[in-house]
Design an enzyme around this catalytic site. Structure first.
Site, PDB file in Angstrom:
ATOM      1  N   SER A  81      10.803   6.121  -2.296  1.00 27.49           N
ATOM      2  CA  SER A  81      11.096   7.337  -3.084  1.00 27.49           C
ATOM      3  C   SER A  81      12.588   7.608  -3.222  1.00 27.49           C
ATOM      4  O   SER A  81      13.019   8.764  -3.219  1.00 27.49           O
ATOM      5  CB  SER A  81      10.387   8.564  -2.477  1.00 27.49           C
ATOM      6  OG  SER A  81       8.989   8.400  -2.550  1.00 27.49           O
TER       7      SER A  81
ATOM      8  N   HIS B 166       6.997  -7.185   1.995  1.00 27.22           N
ATOM      9  CA  HIS B 166       6.850  -5.819   1.487  1.00 27.22           C
ATOM     10  C   HIS B 166       5.567  -5.213   2.067  1.00 27.22           C
ATOM     11  O   HIS B 166       4.574  -5.916   2.251  1.00 27.22           O
ATOM     12  CB  HIS B 166       6.795  -5.833  -0.049  1.00 27.22           C
ATOM     13  CG  HIS B 166       6.933  -4.454  -0.619  1.00 27.22           C
ATOM     14  ND1 HIS B 166       5.893  -3.561  -0.646  1.00 27.22           N
ATOM     15  CD2 HIS B 166       8.011  -3.795  -1.132  1.00 27.22           C
ATOM     16  CE1 HIS B 166       6.326  -2.414  -1.168  1.00 27.22           C
ATOM     17  NE2 HIS B 166       7.607  -2.539  -1.466  1.00 27.22           N
TER      18      HIS B 166
ATOM     19  N   GLU C 124       3.330  -3.579   0.789  1.00 26.95           N
ATOM     20  CA  GLU C 124       2.133  -3.767  -0.045  1.00 26.95           C
ATOM     21  C   GLU C 124       1.540  -5.165   0.160  1.00 26.95           C
ATOM     22  O   GLU C 124       0.341  -5.358  -0.003  1.00 26.95           O
ATOM     23  CB  GLU C 124       2.482  -3.473  -1.516  1.00 26.95           C
ATOM     24  CG  GLU C 124       2.669  -1.971  -1.723  1.00 26.95           C
ATOM     25  CD  GLU C 124       3.708  -1.571  -2.751  1.00 26.95           C
ATOM     26  OE1 GLU C 124       4.075  -2.395  -3.594  1.00 26.95           O
ATOM     27  OE2 GLU C 124       4.166  -0.401  -2.685  1.00 26.95           O
TER      28      GLU C 124
ATOM     29  N   ASN D 292      12.689  -3.134  -7.606  1.00 30.86           N
ATOM     30  CA  ASN D 292      11.421  -3.842  -7.407  1.00 30.86           C
ATOM     31  C   ASN D 292      10.433  -3.277  -8.416  1.00 30.86           C
ATOM     32  O   ASN D 292       9.939  -2.163  -8.241  1.00 30.86           O
ATOM     33  CB  ASN D 292      10.938  -3.610  -5.957  1.00 30.86           C
ATOM     34  CG  ASN D 292       9.541  -4.174  -5.726  1.00 30.86           C
ATOM     35  OD1 ASN D 292       8.999  -4.901  -6.563  1.00 30.86           O
ATOM     36  ND2 ASN D 292       8.946  -3.834  -4.592  1.00 30.86           N
TER      37      ASN D 292
ATOM     38  N   LYS E 202       7.521  -4.174  -8.964  1.00 27.78           N
ATOM     39  CA  LYS E 202       6.127  -4.309  -8.510  1.00 27.78           C
ATOM     40  C   LYS E 202       5.286  -4.894  -9.657  1.00 27.78           C
ATOM     41  O   LYS E 202       5.817  -5.698 -10.435  1.00 27.78           O
ATOM     42  CB  LYS E 202       5.592  -2.962  -8.017  1.00 27.78           C
ATOM     43  CG  LYS E 202       6.536  -2.339  -6.971  1.00 27.78           C
ATOM     44  CD  LYS E 202       5.937  -1.222  -6.210  1.00 27.78           C
ATOM     45  CE  LYS E 202       6.955  -0.720  -5.184  1.00 27.78           C
ATOM     46  NZ  LYS E 202       6.440   0.269  -4.262  1.00 27.78           N
TER      47      LYS E 202
ATOM     48  N   GLY F 127       6.507   5.616  -2.917  1.00 36.03           N
ATOM     49  CA  GLY F 127       5.741   6.173  -4.029  1.00 36.03           C
ATOM     50  C   GLY F 127       5.167   7.560  -3.766  1.00 36.03           C
ATOM     51  O   GLY F 127       4.313   8.034  -4.511  1.00 36.03           O
TER      52      GLY F 127
ATOM     53  N   GLU G 168      11.788   0.227   4.772  1.00 35.36           N
ATOM     54  CA  GLU G 168      10.968   1.003   3.845  1.00 35.36           C
ATOM     55  C   GLU G 168       9.842   1.675   4.638  1.00 35.36           C
ATOM     56  O   GLU G 168       8.809   1.041   4.904  1.00 35.36           O
ATOM     57  CB  GLU G 168      10.350   0.092   2.775  1.00 35.36           C
ATOM     58  CG  GLU G 168      11.358  -0.602   1.892  1.00 35.36           C
ATOM     59  CD  GLU G 168      10.772  -0.935   0.525  1.00 35.36           C
ATOM     60  OE1 GLU G 168      11.395  -0.559  -0.465  1.00 35.36           O
ATOM     61  OE2 GLU G 168       9.685  -1.529   0.444  1.00 35.36           O
TER      62      GLU G 168
END
Ligand code: 13P
Length: 253
Positions: free
Chosen positions: A215, A99, A101, A9, A11, A176, A170
């Site tokens: 991560s 996701h 985000e 991904n 992003k 991250g 996730e």
């Protein structure tokens, strides 16, 4: 036996120039041959404007590609949105939906995520449906309550179509940050998701790939991917580096 699935991904990263260099490195390091020989599903989910470029560069390879979001509407007055049919027009195979985000910065709720997954399936593409708890939910011991709720919304809407989906666990606090759950902690959540799928559809539960994301790096992937209910990874940062991406693909071998 479920095939290994590694999805990058990107992003909101990349440029025409850097994408070209990254994909050339990925191809010259042999990621496509790895996918072909091992029968692993390997794909890159890239920003919308770069779909034609990436599709062109990956043409003839065994690496598929996908988008990072989709509208739940078929067409119409939805400025800035992209429909599933438009993605399918380009030969898109995968779409990430839900996701964290998107949930966090665009206030996407469980119902909308389920509708996006449905729109993706209706256009004959595979939704990668993300679930995961925030740090405070994790600290409050609510991980399973949260992921079960997120998955249930999808099961309620998709019914028998769940066998054609990919699920990605996730944990938001791992994305991250360099923090990762222990392999056993992640396995426990994956197992729980699979049991929830099995209550709904036993056969689908044994087939659906449940990926881990957050991560995931070459140095922690081997132990995570060795767990029985972790079928691969949804990879952010490490998918932007060709050597790391190859190492992640190879970590399960
Ligand atoms: P990182 O691998 O950068 O933590 O991102 C994970 C992710 O959000 C993939 O969708």
């Amino acid at each position: 036996m479920r095939p290994l699935t590694i999805i990058g991904n990107w992003k909101m990263n990349g440029s025409l120039e850097s994408n070209q260099a990254l994909i050339q490195s990925i191809l010259s390091l042999g990621v496509s041959e790895f996918a072909k020989n091992s029968k692993a599903q390997v794909a890159l989910c890239v920003p919308y404007p770069y779909l034609p470029q990436v599709s062109h560069l990956l043409n003839q390879s065994s690496i598929a590609w996908g988008a990072q979001d989709v509208s739940d509407h078929p067409n119409g007055a939805y400025t800035g949105d992209v429909s599933a049919k438009m993605l399918q027009d380009f030969g898109c195979r995968y779409v990430i939906v839900g996701h964290s985000e998107r949930r966090q910065f665009h206030q996407e709720g469980d119902g909308l995520v389920a509708r996006k997954a449905k729109a993706t399936l209706q256009a004959n593409m595979t939704p990668i449906i993300c679930v995961g708890e925030t740090e405070s939910e994790h600290d409050d011991g609510k991980t399973l309550v949260v992921v079960r709720r997120q998955l249930q919304a999808v099961l309620d809407l998709l019914q028998g179509q769940i066998a054609s989906c990919i699920i990605a666990y996730e944990p938001v606090w791992a994305i991250g940050t360099g923090k990762v759950p222990s392999p056993q902690q992640a396995q426990d959540v994956h197992r729980e998701l699979r049991l929830q799928l099995a209550k709904f559809d036993d056969e689908a539960a044994s087939k659906v790939a449940i990926l881990y994301g957050g991560s995931l790096k070459p140095d922690n992937a081997k132990d995570l991917l060795a767990m029985p209910d972790i079928d691969g990874g949804l990879v952010g940062g490490a998918s932007l580096n060709a050597e790391d991406f190859l190492a992640l693909c190879q970590a399960s071998q």
